[in-house]
Design a protein around this motif. Structure first.
Motif, PDB file in Angstrom:
ATOM      1  N   ARG A   1     -16.936  27.035  21.193  1.00  0.00           N
ATOM      2  CA  ARG A   1     -15.522  26.657  21.120  1.00  0.00           C
ATOM      3  C   ARG A   1     -15.240  25.814  19.892  1.00  0.00           C
ATOM      4  NH1 ARG A   1     -13.378  25.829  27.297  1.00  0.00           N
ATOM      5  NH2 ARG A   1     -14.497  27.583  28.180  1.00  0.00           N
ATOM      6  N   THR A   2     -16.158  24.889  19.603  1.00  0.00           N
ATOM      7  CA  THR A   2     -15.967  24.040  18.427  1.00  0.00           C
ATOM      8  C   THR A   2     -15.992  24.881  17.151  1.00  0.00           C
ATOM      9  OG1 THR A   2     -17.128  22.313  19.630  1.00  0.00           O
ATOM     10  CG2 THR A   2     -16.791  21.960  17.290  1.00  0.00           C
ATOM     11  N   ARG A   3     -16.917  25.844  17.124  1.00  0.00           N
ATOM     12  CA  ARG A   3     -17.019  26.697  15.953  1.00  0.00           C
ATOM     13  C   ARG A   3     -15.751  27.529  15.759  1.00  0.00           C
ATOM     14  NH1 ARG A   3     -21.059  30.170  13.586  1.00  0.00           N
ATOM     15  NH2 ARG A   3     -20.683  31.738  15.137  1.00  0.00           N
TER      16      ARG A   3
ATOM     17  N   LEU B   1     -12.741  26.800  16.782  1.00  0.00           N
ATOM     18  CA  LEU B   1     -11.662  25.915  16.346  1.00  0.00           C
ATOM     19  C   LEU B   1     -11.819  25.575  14.861  1.00  0.00           C
ATOM     20  CD1 LEU B   1      -9.263  24.697  17.846  1.00  0.00           C
ATOM     21  CD2 LEU B   1     -10.571  22.594  18.111  1.00  0.00           C
ATOM     22  N   ALA B   2     -13.055  25.303  14.448  1.00  0.00           N
ATOM     23  CA  ALA B   2     -13.307  24.967  13.042  1.00  0.00           C
ATOM     24  C   ALA B   2     -12.951  26.142  12.143  1.00  0.00           C
ATOM     25  CB  ALA B   2     -14.766  24.574  12.852  1.00  0.00           C
TER      26      ALA B   2
ATOM     27  N   THR C   1      -3.695  25.053  21.516  1.00  0.00           N
ATOM     28  CA  THR C   1      -4.789  25.000  22.494  1.00  0.00           C
ATOM     29  C   THR C   1      -4.267  24.730  23.895  1.00  0.00           C
ATOM     30  OG1 THR C   1      -5.143  22.629  22.226  1.00  0.00           O
ATOM     31  CG2 THR C   1      -6.398  24.076  20.778  1.00  0.00           C
TER      32      THR C   1
ATOM     33  N   SER D   1      -6.977  18.442  19.732  1.00  0.00           N
ATOM     34  CA  SER D   1      -7.173  19.885  19.935  1.00  0.00           C
ATOM     35  C   SER D   1      -8.591  20.146  20.396  1.00  0.00           C
ATOM     36  CB  SER D   1      -6.964  20.677  18.644  1.00  0.00           C
ATOM     37  OG  SER D   1      -5.878  20.220  17.933  1.00  0.00           O
ATOM     38  N   TRP D   2      -9.539  19.523  19.703  1.00  0.00           N
ATOM     39  CA  TRP D   2     -10.940  19.759  20.009  1.00  0.00           C
ATOM     40  C   TRP D   2     -11.255  19.281  21.426  1.00  0.00           C
ATOM     41  CZ3 TRP D   2     -14.856  16.181  21.041  1.00  0.00           C
ATOM     42  CH2 TRP D   2     -16.127  16.762  21.188  1.00  0.00           C
TER      43      TRP D   2
ATOM     44  N   ALA E   1     -12.304  22.167  24.059  1.00  0.00           N
ATOM     45  CA  ALA E   1     -13.726  22.234  24.416  1.00  0.00           C
ATOM     46  C   ALA E   1     -13.942  22.127  25.920  1.00  0.00           C
ATOM     47  CB  ALA E   1     -14.494  21.129  23.699  1.00  0.00           C
ATOM     48  N   THR E   2     -12.977  21.543  26.633  1.00  0.00           N
ATOM     49  CA  THR E   2     -13.186  21.330  28.067  1.00  0.00           C
ATOM     50  C   THR E   2     -12.238  22.167  28.917  1.00  0.00           C
ATOM     51  OG1 THR E   2     -11.626  19.501  27.976  1.00  0.00           O
ATOM     52  CG2 THR E   2     -13.932  18.947  27.742  1.00  0.00           C
TER      53      THR E   2
END
Lengths: 307, 281
Positions: free
Chosen positions: B103-105, B107-108, B196, B270-271, B275-276
């Motif tokens: 998910r982090t990737r 978003l990045a 998000t 956002s992150w 992510a959760t």
């Protein structure tokens, strides 16, 4: 392959999945059967780490999910709640993007892998039209192709034959059986009894978020201890088997006798012509109806609510 | 994954249409001004437009002033609002995450694509405007700087500025481009955060624009002066200070700082949310 312990998901006050203990073994063709809204899709999403469980543990391919979901997902092909793709791109371009996203195979082999997978799901000759001009069945096949792109060890499929015509359903079933024979475990979630009955070796029945039954299909479809006889001489058979006949209609007799062979020779010996005889099994439908209530898309008036 | 996102951005007709429209508006304005030789008097109309008749090399700045109030934020908000919500809406988000793409990737990668889009939009506008300006207004050295500024807080009457060399103008334009790009990233970060939260790309984009409009209203409101320095659009026009001589850094620095905080806070939000989040789309 998939083990869950006390898997529970709550959306606010709504209990969607309640203490589910799944046990899918390697090599199974597992049918996850339940009426609409019984929580099947939520379970599937939790297995894939898309939705987080309220409580309970999930182990997929020996790894805890969602903690190590990144490790197991590369070995899983999935189809969740219908296929989806970027509508303005072609099927090939969609698969290429999907393959490039995440841990994927080598770029050099991408083109040939995509071609082989498309072939497999019956889209080998597809042109470059955008996916938005695909029919529902074609989209379904494309979604399946995306799931098969990496030759997964485990296939998690949610209603994979939606939108397919009978021929397509047959084709997909054959494909899944073939993949299963080659070592892929198949987890198929469906509300269609016939689909599960024809494909699966093990069945889990879910109702209102609870797993109410989980067993081999053969065990579920146990013999009922009755035989079904078809005969043009129904009246003579009736005289002969008086008292044993539980149901008689248009040349079809349901007889309370489990020994089909003995019954047959007895009938024939007394001159009753038998056109068909078989031991009666419980149909999966009987099993399901006996353990589930009506689907949650049916909303009845509660007694207390009545005016 | 970044490559995948850039390919997706590039293969979307919408990206190109929005860029063409963004570049088209200043060209249209330039044609009208060049044909009629009627620039708005200083103090009215888009900033710097009144100065361009004297030199086309100022037109990139004027063009940015033209697209800044609405066109640019709308384009950025639409792209940013689409980033996660668009995938959710089309149902591809669950397949991306099950690929798996962390998910982090994801978003990045979306963020990088957004930065690339924003920068290309701002730079493309500046470049096409420069070409248009030179073609229609010529490239005489600029005599008046501070005097030509229309939204200037300083009295716009004196032509006190010293001459600016073409290199000087280029540098100042680059500064302005960087400032506007960062301002737009502030908008993008808000839209990305909303993206998000909702599964509707349109909702996320409109939400970000609503935030901007709210900010614009409050900026002009004396009663809201307490929050004034923290509003996202408060320093949006500070880049005009790049064209003063000497450059007035105070508002530019504050503008960068405010946008930086907005970008950081909304990206972090956002992150944290993405992510959760349960993906039910």
């Amino acid at each position: 392959m998939i083990v869950t312990r006390g898997l529970t998901k709550r959306y606010g006050p709504l209990l969607v999945v309640d203490q589910v203990d799944l046990d899918v073994r390697e090599g199974d063709r597992y049918g996850f059967l339940g009426p609409n809204g019984s929580g099947k899709t939520t379970v599937v999403r939790m297995l894939l780490g898309l939705v987080y469980a309220t409580s309970g543990d999930i182990t997929v391919l020996g790894q805890p999910v969602p903690k190590q979901v990144g490790k197991v997902l590369p070995s899983i092909g999935s189809l969740v709640e219908g296929p989806s793709a970027y509508g303005h791109l072609s099927g090939r371009a969609n698969l290429a993007l999907m393959d490039a996203a995440g841990k994927s195979g080598a770029r050099r082999t991408r083109r040939s892998r995509i071609a082989a997978t498309l072939d497999r799901v019956g889209l080998g000759g597809i042109d470059n039209r955008p996916v938005k001009r695909y029919s529902l069945g074609m989209r379904q096949r494309l979604g399946l192709a995306a799931a098969l792109l990496r030759t997964p060890k485990l296939l998690i499929l949610d209603e994979p034959t939606n939108g397919l015509d009978p021929q397509g359903i047959r084709e997909i079933r054959d494909l899944l059986i073939e993949l299963n024979a080659a070592g892929t475990t198949v987890f198929l979630s469906s509300h269609q009894l016939s689909e599960v009955e024809q494909l699966c070796t093990r069945v889990g029945i879910v109702d209102r978020g609870r797993l109410v039954r989980q067993d081999d299909l053969e065990t579920l479809r146990a013999l009922t201890g009755r035989s079904i006889v078809r005969t043009p001489d129904a009246d003579r058979a009736r005289e002969l088997l008086d008292g044993q006949i539980e149901l008689a209609q248009a040349g079809r007799l349901v007889i309370a006798d489990a020994d089909t062979a003995a019954l047959n020779s007895r009938l024939v010996a007394h001159g009753v012509r038998v056109t068909g005889i078989e031991a009666e099994r419980r149909s999966l439908e009987d099993v399901v109806l006996s353990v589930t209530g009506s689907g949650s898309d049916r909303v009845d008036v509660q007694d207390g609510d009545r005016p | 994954m970044i490559r995948v996102e850039l390919v997706k951005l590039a293969r979307r007709p919408r990206s190109w249409v929005s860029l063409v429209l963004l570049c088209g508006l200043p060209v249209l304005v330039a044609v009208f001004v060049a044909v009629t030789h009627l620039a708005p008097p200083p103090g009215q109309g888009p900033a710097l437009l009144s100065a361009v008749l004297s030199s086309g090399s100022l037109y990139p700045a004027a063009a940015l002033a033209i697209v800044l109030p609405i066109f640019l934020p709308v384009a950025v908000a639409v792209v940013a609002g689409d980033s996660i919500a668009g995938e959710a809406g089309s149902g591809t988000l669950r397949y991306l995450l099950a690929r798996p793409v962390g998910r982090t990737r994801l978003l990045a990668a979306k963020l990088v694509a957004l930065v690339v889009y924003t920068l290309s939009a701002v730079i493309l506008v500046a470049v096409t405007a420069y070409l248009t300006g030179i073609a229609l207004f010529g490239a005489q050295p600029v005599a008046a700087t501070a005097g030509g500024l229309t939204t200037s807080n300083i009295a716009a009457t004196s032509l006190s500025g010293s001459g600016l060399s073409p290199a000087d103008i280029a540098l100042r334009t680059i500064g302005a481009v960087a400032f506007i790009a960062v301002s737009m990233l502030g908008v993008g970060a808000i839209a990305l955060f909303l993206s998000t939260i909702t599964d509707s790309a349109l909702g996320a984009a409109l939400g970000a624009l609503a935030a901007l409009i709210t900010s614009e209203v409050l900026v002009t409101l004396n009663a809201a002066s307490a929050v004034n320095p923290y509003l996202p659009t408060r320093y949006w026009l500070a880049w005009i200070d790049f064209f003063r001589d000497p450059i007035v850094w105070r508002n530019i620095e504050r503008g960068f700082a405010v946008q930086g905080v907005y970008v950081l806070v909304f990206l972090a939000a956002s992150w944290a949310h993405f992510a959760t989040k349960d993906i039910t789309s």
